[in-house]
Design a protein around this motif. Sequence first.
Motif, PDB file in Angstrom:
ATOM      1  N   TYR A  13       0.966  -1.174   0.073  1.00  0.00           N
ATOM      2  CA  TYR A  13      -0.076   0.189  -0.153  1.00  0.00           C
ATOM      3  C   TYR A  13       0.885   1.221   0.073  1.00  0.00           C
ATOM      4  O   TYR A  13       1.512   1.472   0.860  1.00  0.00           O
ATOM      5  N   ASN A  14       1.045   2.029  -1.003  1.00  0.00           N
ATOM      6  CA  ASN A  14       1.615   3.189  -1.309  1.00  0.00           C
ATOM      7  C   ASN A  14       3.212   2.984  -0.975  1.00  0.00           C
ATOM      8  O   ASN A  14       3.595   3.690  -0.008  1.00  0.00           O
ATOM      9  N   GLU A  15       3.627   2.113  -1.842  1.00  0.00           N
ATOM     10  CA  GLU A  15       5.126   1.861  -1.551  1.00  0.00           C
ATOM     11  C   GLU A  15       5.881   2.014  -3.083  1.00  0.00           C
ATOM     12  O   GLU A  15       6.791   1.632  -3.239  1.00  0.00           O
ATOM     13  N   GLU A  16       5.553   3.139  -3.558  1.00  0.00           N
ATOM     14  CA  GLU A  16       6.107   3.472  -5.104  1.00  0.00           C
ATOM     15  C   GLU A  16       7.546   3.645  -4.831  1.00  0.00           C
ATOM     16  O   GLU A  16       8.372   3.499  -5.633  1.00  0.00           O
ATOM     17  N   ILE A  19       9.322  -0.061  -3.243  1.00  0.00           N
ATOM     18  CA  ILE A  19       9.032  -1.540  -3.582  1.00  0.00           C
ATOM     19  C   ILE A  19       9.849  -2.261  -4.885  1.00  0.00           C
ATOM     20  O   ILE A  19      10.202  -3.245  -4.816  1.00  0.00           O
ATOM     21  N   ARG A  20      10.255  -1.401  -5.752  1.00  0.00           N
ATOM     22  CA  ARG A  20      10.872  -1.853  -6.965  1.00  0.00           C
ATOM     23  C   ARG A  20      12.093  -2.257  -6.709  1.00  0.00           C
ATOM     24  O   ARG A  20      12.976  -3.544  -6.829  1.00  0.00           O
ATOM     25  N   GLY A  21      12.859  -1.312  -5.789  1.00  0.00           N
ATOM     26  CA  GLY A  21      14.276  -1.548  -5.429  1.00  0.00           C
ATOM     27  C   GLY A  21      14.304  -2.913  -4.491  1.00  0.00           C
ATOM     28  O   GLY A  21      15.259  -3.539  -4.391  1.00  0.00           O
ATOM     29  N   PHE A  22      13.272  -2.938  -3.787  1.00  0.00           N
ATOM     30  CA  PHE A  22      13.313  -4.298  -2.627  1.00  0.00           C
ATOM     31  C   PHE A  22      13.124  -5.397  -3.583  1.00  0.00           C
ATOM     32  O   PHE A  22      14.074  -6.315  -3.156  1.00  0.00           O
ATOM     33  N   ILE A  23      12.331  -5.302  -4.468  1.00  0.00           N
ATOM     34  CA  ILE A  23      12.269  -6.525  -5.313  1.00  0.00           C
ATOM     35  C   ILE A  23      13.330  -6.995  -5.964  1.00  0.00           C
ATOM     36  O   ILE A  23      13.912  -8.222  -6.042  1.00  0.00           O
ATOM     37  N   ASP A  24      14.117  -6.042  -6.462  1.00  0.00           N
ATOM     38  CA  ASP A  24      15.448  -6.392  -7.413  1.00  0.00           C
ATOM     39  C   ASP A  24      16.529  -6.970  -6.133  1.00  0.00           C
ATOM     40  O   ASP A  24      17.009  -7.652  -6.672  1.00  0.00           O
ATOM     41  N   GLU A  25      16.368  -6.289  -4.949  1.00  0.00           N
ATOM     42  CA  GLU A  25      17.360  -6.839  -3.889  1.00  0.00           C
ATOM     43  C   GLU A  25      17.001  -8.324  -3.645  1.00  0.00           C
ATOM     44  O   GLU A  25      17.990  -9.070  -3.482  1.00  0.00           O
ATOM     45  N   ILE A  26      15.780  -8.695  -3.414  1.00  0.00           N
ATOM     46  CA  ILE A  26      15.507  -9.972  -3.032  1.00  0.00           C
ATOM     47  C   ILE A  26      15.925 -10.861  -4.171  1.00  0.00           C
ATOM     48  O   ILE A  26      16.612 -11.851  -4.084  1.00  0.00           O
ATOM     49  N   ARG A  27      15.515 -10.437  -5.440  1.00  0.00           N
ATOM     50  CA  ARG A  27      15.905 -11.328  -6.549  1.00  0.00           C
ATOM     51  C   ARG A  27      17.111 -11.540  -6.738  1.00  0.00           C
ATOM     52  O   ARG A  27      17.716 -12.681  -6.915  1.00  0.00           O
ATOM     53  N   VAL A  91       7.313 -17.370  -0.113  1.00  0.00           N
ATOM     54  CA  VAL A  91       7.620 -16.497   0.881  1.00  0.00           C
ATOM     55  C   VAL A  91       7.041 -15.232   1.215  1.00  0.00           C
ATOM     56  O   VAL A  91       6.682 -14.631  -0.170  1.00  0.00           O
ATOM     57  N   HIS A  92       6.567 -15.016   2.166  1.00  0.00           N
ATOM     58  CA  HIS A  92       5.840 -13.719   2.389  1.00  0.00           C
ATOM     59  C   HIS A  92       6.568 -12.674   3.033  1.00  0.00           C
ATOM     60  O   HIS A  92       7.461 -12.983   4.026  1.00  0.00           O
ATOM     61  N   VAL A  93       6.412 -11.509   2.358  1.00  0.00           N
ATOM     62  CA  VAL A  93       7.237 -10.288   3.195  1.00  0.00           C
ATOM     63  C   VAL A  93       6.196  -9.163   2.705  1.00  0.00           C
ATOM     64  O   VAL A  93       5.754  -9.071   1.632  1.00  0.00           O
ATOM     65  N   ASP A  94       6.197  -8.189   3.717  1.00  0.00           N
ATOM     66  CA  ASP A  94       5.540  -7.116   3.282  1.00  0.00           C
ATOM     67  C   ASP A  94       6.031  -6.028   2.413  1.00  0.00           C
ATOM     68  O   ASP A  94       7.527  -6.139   2.426  1.00  0.00           O
ATOM     69  N   GLY A  95       5.496  -5.214   1.559  1.00  0.00           N
ATOM     70  CA  GLY A  95       6.085  -4.560   0.466  1.00  0.00           C
ATOM     71  C   GLY A  95       6.910  -3.114   1.047  1.00  0.00           C
ATOM     72  O   GLY A  95       7.176  -2.485   0.148  1.00  0.00           O
ATOM     73  N   ASP A  96       6.883  -2.918   2.335  1.00  0.00           N
ATOM     74  CA  ASP A  96       7.449  -1.788   2.939  1.00  0.00           C
ATOM     75  C   ASP A  96       8.960  -2.079   2.821  1.00  0.00           C
ATOM     76  O   ASP A  96       9.521  -0.928   2.977  1.00  0.00           O
ATOM     77  N   GLY A  97       9.377  -3.220   2.823  1.00  0.00           N
ATOM     78  CA  GLY A  97      10.962  -3.265   2.642  1.00  0.00           C
ATOM     79  C   GLY A  97      11.668  -3.153   3.923  1.00  0.00           C
ATOM     80  O   GLY A  97      13.035  -2.731   3.777  1.00  0.00           O
ATOM     81  N   GLN A  98      11.117  -3.747   4.806  1.00  0.00           N
ATOM     82  CA  GLN A  98      11.753  -3.674   6.232  1.00  0.00           C
ATOM     83  C   GLN A  98      12.802  -4.910   6.382  1.00  0.00           C
ATOM     84  O   GLN A  98      13.170  -5.069   7.661  1.00  0.00           O
ATOM     85  N   VAL A 200      16.378 -12.463  12.035  1.00  0.00           N
ATOM     86  CA  VAL A 200      16.779 -11.629  10.944  1.00  0.00           C
ATOM     87  C   VAL A 200      16.797  -9.872  11.369  1.00  0.00           C
ATOM     88  O   VAL A 200      16.384  -9.746  12.350  1.00  0.00           O
ATOM     89  N   THR A 201      17.287  -9.187  10.349  1.00  0.00           N
ATOM     90  CA  THR A 201      17.534  -7.859  10.842  1.00  0.00           C
ATOM     91  C   THR A 201      16.427  -7.013  10.324  1.00  0.00           C
ATOM     92  O   THR A 201      15.627  -7.265   9.034  1.00  0.00           O
ATOM     93  N   SER A 202      15.951  -6.006  11.086  1.00  0.00           N
ATOM     94  CA  SER A 202      14.822  -5.345  10.789  1.00  0.00           C
ATOM     95  C   SER A 202      15.316  -3.799  10.600  1.00  0.00           C
ATOM     96  O   SER A 202      15.942  -3.079  11.471  1.00  0.00           O
ATOM     97  N   ILE A 203      14.936  -3.194   9.686  1.00  0.00           N
ATOM     98  CA  ILE A 203      15.488  -1.743   8.981  1.00  0.00           C
ATOM     99  C   ILE A 203      14.048  -0.948   8.684  1.00  0.00           C
ATOM    100  O   ILE A 203      13.038  -1.434   8.626  1.00  0.00           O
ATOM    101  N   PRO A 204      14.309   0.192   8.972  1.00  0.00           N
ATOM    102  CA  PRO A 204      13.198   1.311   8.460  1.00  0.00           C
ATOM    103  C   PRO A 204      12.650   0.991   7.132  1.00  0.00           C
ATOM    104  O   PRO A 204      13.364   0.648   6.178  1.00  0.00           O
ATOM    105  N   ARG A 205      11.453   1.466   7.287  1.00  0.00           N
ATOM    106  CA  ARG A 205      10.557   1.192   5.835  1.00  0.00           C
ATOM    107  C   ARG A 205      11.438   2.112   4.612  1.00  0.00           C
ATOM    108  O   ARG A 205      11.793   3.377   5.257  1.00  0.00           O
ATOM    109  N   ARG A 206      11.533   1.332   3.455  1.00  0.00           N
ATOM    110  CA  ARG A 206      12.138   2.172   2.542  1.00  0.00           C
ATOM    111  C   ARG A 206      11.113   3.048   1.807  1.00  0.00           C
ATOM    112  O   ARG A 206      10.076   3.077   1.760  1.00  0.00           O
TER     113      ARG A 206
END
Length: 266
Positions: A13-16, A19-27, A91-98, A200-206
């Motif tokens: 929700y409202n992660e423009e 989110i794309r950078g997060f997906i690239d990092e996971i991939r 694998v489930h993860v929220d789109g906020d990239g934490q 696992v490491t938790s970081i601030p929302r991207r």
Amino acid sequence: MTVAHLVIVMPAYNEEEGIRGFIDEIREHVAPLVERVTFAVADDRSTDATVAALKRIDDVHVHPQPVNRGHGPTALAAYRAGLALEPDLLVHVDGDGQFIGPDFTRLVLAAESTGADVVHGVRRSRTDPWYRRVLTGAVGVLIASAAGRRVPDVNTPLRAYRPDALQRLIDAVPVEALVPHVHFSLAEARGGFVVRYLAVTSIPRRGASESGTMWGGGVRALVPPPRLRAFVGQALREAWQLSLKPGAPLRSIRAPRRVETGHPSA
């Protein structure tokens, strides 16, 4: 070891911004471990350009929701979309990239090396507001008393599931459930699921803005926002009806029976 098809599911929700950078990092981090990776994003009617940011990416499937329904129902929609892709591991993860990319590598390896039904990513050094950390701790105490054992980080959004184990949980939880991961954690503890826990490491929302913070107030808020206070009451009533009271429907969920594979036992 190689996973034939890994599916990563995300409610968003409202992660423009991130989110794309997060997906690239996971991939980047899971690619050496899998033959194929697919992302399924359930968008909860974002008011920004989240959907546009993910267009024309071959391995990303975006599922806009019919209405804004909040995190729980959107997470369940993401799970269902992911299961429809017939993964070998989900694998489930929220789109906020934490979370960080290397922890996805560790999560997949833990799931494959142990043969667990589910691996929970247990967050360390959480950056959420104090009241969300307190709430998670309080829910953990409640779940421990009901399950007969402690469940670390009971509501963690980072989880790796075997599809057959996940399907049993999804089939038992209503599509509009507010706190599906709380129900999942309790059912797993009671129902004989093989669960592993991974720090696992938790970081601030991207992203620079706080537009994706569904409760309002952002991480610097000093008191719980009114929307969150109302949600807590609703979630407690739901937990009682679905998981806690005698005869609650989720009390009867049991893990799928496993054929011996040589993996370490629970």
